[in-house]
Scaffold this active site. Structure first.
Site, PDB file in Angstrom:
ATOM      1  N   GLY A   1      22.325  26.753  76.214  1.00 50.96           N
ATOM      2  CA  GLY A   1      22.454  27.908  77.106  1.00 50.96           C
ATOM      3  C   GLY A   1      21.656  27.663  78.379  1.00 50.96           C
ATOM      4  O   GLY A   1      21.534  26.525  78.833  1.00 50.96           O
TER       5      GLY A   1
ATOM      6  N   ARG B   1      35.672  23.496  83.542  1.00 52.88           N
ATOM      7  CA  ARG B   1      35.188  24.805  83.099  1.00 52.88           C
ATOM      8  C   ARG B   1      36.379  25.738  82.863  1.00 52.88           C
ATOM      9  O   ARG B   1      37.368  25.715  83.613  1.00 52.88           O
ATOM     10  CB  ARG B   1      34.283  25.385  84.177  1.00 52.88           C
ATOM     11  CG  ARG B   1      33.587  26.681  83.839  1.00 52.88           C
ATOM     12  CD  ARG B   1      32.562  26.524  82.764  1.00 52.88           C
ATOM     13  NE  ARG B   1      31.640  27.651  82.696  1.00 52.88           N
ATOM     14  CZ  ARG B   1      30.762  27.821  81.716  1.00 52.88           C
ATOM     15  NH1 ARG B   1      30.684  26.955  80.716  1.00 52.88           N
ATOM     16  NH2 ARG B   1      29.947  28.862  81.721  1.00 52.88           N
TER      17      ARG B   1
ATOM     18  N   THR C   1      27.551  23.920  71.818  1.00 51.70           N
ATOM     19  CA  THR C   1      27.609  22.944  72.909  1.00 51.70           C
ATOM     20  C   THR C   1      27.108  21.557  72.470  1.00 51.70           C
ATOM     21  O   THR C   1      26.331  21.437  71.536  1.00 51.70           O
ATOM     22  CB  THR C   1      26.819  23.450  74.133  1.00 51.70           C
ATOM     23  OG1 THR C   1      27.318  24.756  74.450  1.00 51.70           O
ATOM     24  CG2 THR C   1      26.958  22.593  75.352  1.00 51.70           C
TER      25      THR C   1
HETATM   26  N1  GLU Z   1      27.972  28.424  77.702  1.00 50.74           N
HETATM   27  C1  GLU Z   1      26.748  27.813  78.083  1.00 50.74           C
HETATM   28  C2  GLU Z   1      26.834  27.273  79.505  1.00 50.74           C
HETATM   29  O1  GLU Z   1      27.872  26.905  79.948  1.00 50.74           O
HETATM   30  C3  GLU Z   1      26.352  26.710  77.162  1.00 50.74           C
HETATM   31  C4  GLU Z   1      26.072  27.234  75.802  1.00 50.74           C
HETATM   32  C5  GLU Z   1      25.147  26.412  74.985  1.00 50.74           C
HETATM   33  O2  GLU Z   1      24.541  25.485  75.491  1.00 50.74           O
HETATM   34  O3  GLU Z   1      25.027  26.689  73.788  1.00 50.74           O
HETATM   35  O4  GLU Z   1      25.844  27.218  80.158  1.00 50.74           O
END
Ligand code: GLU
Length: 596
Positions: free
Chosen positions: A503, A129, A416
């Site tokens: 997300g 991360r 992602t």
């Molecule tokens: N930044 C998000 C996370 O780490 C993931 C974003 C996405 O899945 O589009 O949970």
């Protein structure tokens, strides 16, 4: 070894392929024409509309990879054919994804990886991360009046860029589980970056609708000289990325975190035309990937393992399963109001805890054991009524001495990628990788995009006088929802690898897929394509354009506020069956599952 393709997916159905593609293209064009909001749906098809007969191919028995782009999957499979292990294939495929799916992930971003070693039975989880630079402040995303900025006002530019973690994490995992040389694994991506690749429909659609991409290096890369966006099918190369990858291939992660690449990152972040950031060479040099304890929970006759904090994905997915465990979801039925109600209620409870307790464990004492304690889960589950929605839930008290923090907001995410690999020895990789929003910070350096992962921190550092667990702090990792998952049978053998982008909805997508496969007995493709439903301790969201829409009145009668879900998943998974590997790639994206 057979040289046949085994696309366990729409690509196994040649007669329909062109029809489906044409329909998708038409829809994509229509959607692109009427959508300007980045939050609007990109998905160009619904699973229901693509219900076409399956022609079962020969079942792969040696190895399999499921990834978001055919070129990445093919490179991964080639590595497996050459005797590489699951981890080798994942590294080579990730490098190709940096090139061909740049909107989703890449070496400028972060990732979480779960590895299962068949010989020893060890489950390792790696945390790549992004970290906040030393200059990060809890109020970095507040306006001068103390109010939080609008999300996209904070995304674009240098301020949102976290120190990338993918390369250090993959190097760490490679040292422990790699079979081929680090250098070899980069060659396919380098060659493709030099030779060029055809722009995919999804990439072209995202470039076209992005309001922030057409400036500086990213603008020059994704747009034509006449200022128009490049279109699907355009073949273009990325010599800058080829050079970057060549340096990392030859010298390892040091070539990325020190020297000319690190200098270019710092320069780009600090000189960003808007929202310049304070990342320094020292921030990059200090980056460390971490091995974290995986989180596991028995679910019926299986053991399910996921990624622990700083991702909330593993704990929350496992909590949902732990909370529904006392209900017979098979008997309650596939995609029925009763089943969806139970899972949605469990999800509310799990998200109530997630929002309060989970953040970077190096900064916050996350009560992992308490959150996954069977007694605690049984008590929480007792709050679920089979007949009535419970409304917005308060967090529980998971264990003595747990520190409570006020809730923060749920992040958004539109990019992602997830890939799953199982090799001939039964080693498995489940990896979710991200630059946060599509095209991340929109800053491009030496052929790759930099993430905007710091906007996964809570913009508000303090609420009602109490500090927010997921506030920005120097060196801290923003809380994630990424949920790479592995499932084991009673004999300890891996029987599934799966994960998704999306997300914080990732958690719902993964929980649905596990329930569809384990409780409803679906094969991997069907479980992935099954309509998504999500509850993040608010409205119950049902995937638009699917059979779930018909459940709206029944769920409303039980007290649910129901919204139609327009954003999509990008699930990629592999199931191990008595016949061989059963792979699935999400029809909502462009991936494939292939094996021999
Ligand atoms: N930044 C998000 C996370 O780490 C993931 C974003 C996405 O899945 O589009 O949970």
């Amino acid at each position: 070894m057979s040289s046949r393709y085994h696309y366990r997916h729409r690509r196994t159905r040649p007669p329909f392929r062109h029809l489906v593609r044409a329909a998708k293209l038409l829809l994509a064009v229509l959607l692109a024409a009427c959508q300007h909001d980045l939050g609007a749906p990109l998905e160009v098809s619904s699973p229901a509309s693509l219900a076409i007969p399956t022609q079962k191919p020969e079942v792969p028995t040696q190895h399999m990879i499921a990834a978001a782009h055919p070129l990445a999957a093919e490179v991964g499979r080639d590595i497996l054919r050459r005797g590489g292990g699951a981890l080798d294939a994942a590294i080579a495929a990730q490098m190709v994804l940096s090139l061909v799916e740049p909107q989703s992930s890449g070496i400028g971003g972060g990732a979480f990886l779960l590895h299962y070693a068949a010989k020893t039975g060890a489950i390792d989880s790696y945390d790549g991360r992004e970290t906040a630079p030393a200059s990060a402040l809890p109020n970095m995303f507040l306006k001068p009046d103390g109010k939080p900025r609008k999300f996209f006002d904070a995304v674009v530019g240098g301020l949102s860029v976290g120190v990338p973690g993918v390369i250090r994490m993959l190097e760490m995992a490679h040292r422990e589980h790699g079979r081929m040389t680090w250098w070899e694994l980069f060659q396919p991506a380098i060659q493709l970056a030099e030779k060029g690749f055809a722009m995919s429909e999804r990439l072209a659609t995202l470039v076209k609708r992005d309001k922030y991409l057409n400036f500086n290096a990213a603008g020059r890369y994704f747009f034509r000289d006449d200022g128009k966006p490049k279109t699907a099918g355009t073949v273009f190369s990325n010599p800058a990325l080829a050079d970057t990858l060549r340096r990392i291939a030859a010298s390892g992660s040091e070539a990325f975190y020190e020297g000319v690449i690190a200098e270019a990152i710092v320069e780009t972040v600090s000189r960003a035309p808007i929202n310049s950031g304070g990342m320094t060479l020292a921030d990059l040099a200090a980056y460390r990937a971490e091995k974290r304890p995986p989180v596991c929970l028995p679910y019926r006759q299986w053991l399910i393992c996921g990624m622990g904090p700083p991702s909330s994905g593993g704990i929350t997915t496992l909590q949902i399963l732990g909370l529904v465990q006392r209900f017979d979801l098979a008997q309650l039925g596939t995609n029925t109001a009763k089943s969806v109600h139970i899972v949605a209620e469990a999800s509310r409870l799990a998200f109530a805890d997630r929002n309060v307790y989970i953040a970077d464990p190096d900064f916050i004492p996350v009560p992992v054991g308490g959150l996954l304690d069977q007694g605690y889960l049984a008590l929480r589950s007792a709050e679920i009524s089979p007949f009535k929605a419970g409304g917005r839930r308060a967090p529980g008290m998971p264990g003595v001495g747990a520190v409570r923090f006020v809730p923060d907001s749920s992040e958004k995410g539109y990019s992602t990628t997830h890939l799953s690999v199982i090799d001939a020895e039964g080693n498995a990789v489940s990896m979710t990788s991200s630059i946060e929003t599509a095209f991340g910070s929109r800053l491009m350096v030496r052929g790759f995009l930099l993430n905007n992962q710091l906007t996964d921190f809570s913009f508000l550092p303090v609420r009602d006088g109490a500090p927010v667990a997921n506030r920005a702090e120097p060196g801290k990792r923003p809380r994630s929802s990424m949920s790479p998952t592995l499932v084991f049978d009673g004999g300890g053998r891996v029987i599934m690898a799966v994960g998704s982008p999306g997300g914080s909805r990732i958690i719902g997508y993964v929980a649905k897929t596990l329930i569809a496969a384990l409780d409803w007995g679906m094969d991997m493709d069907a479980a992935i394509d099954a309509p998504n439903f999500v509850n993040r301790n608010g409205a119950t969201e049902l995937e638009k354009g699917t059979e779930l829409e018909a459940l709206k009145p029944a769920l409303e009668a039980m007290g649910h506020e129901v919204n139609l879900l327009t954003r999509g998943s990008g699930l990629h998974g592999i199931r191990v069956t008595a016949e061989g590997f059963d792979g699935g790639a999400d029809r909502r994206r462009e991936g494939v599952a292939i094996g021999d």
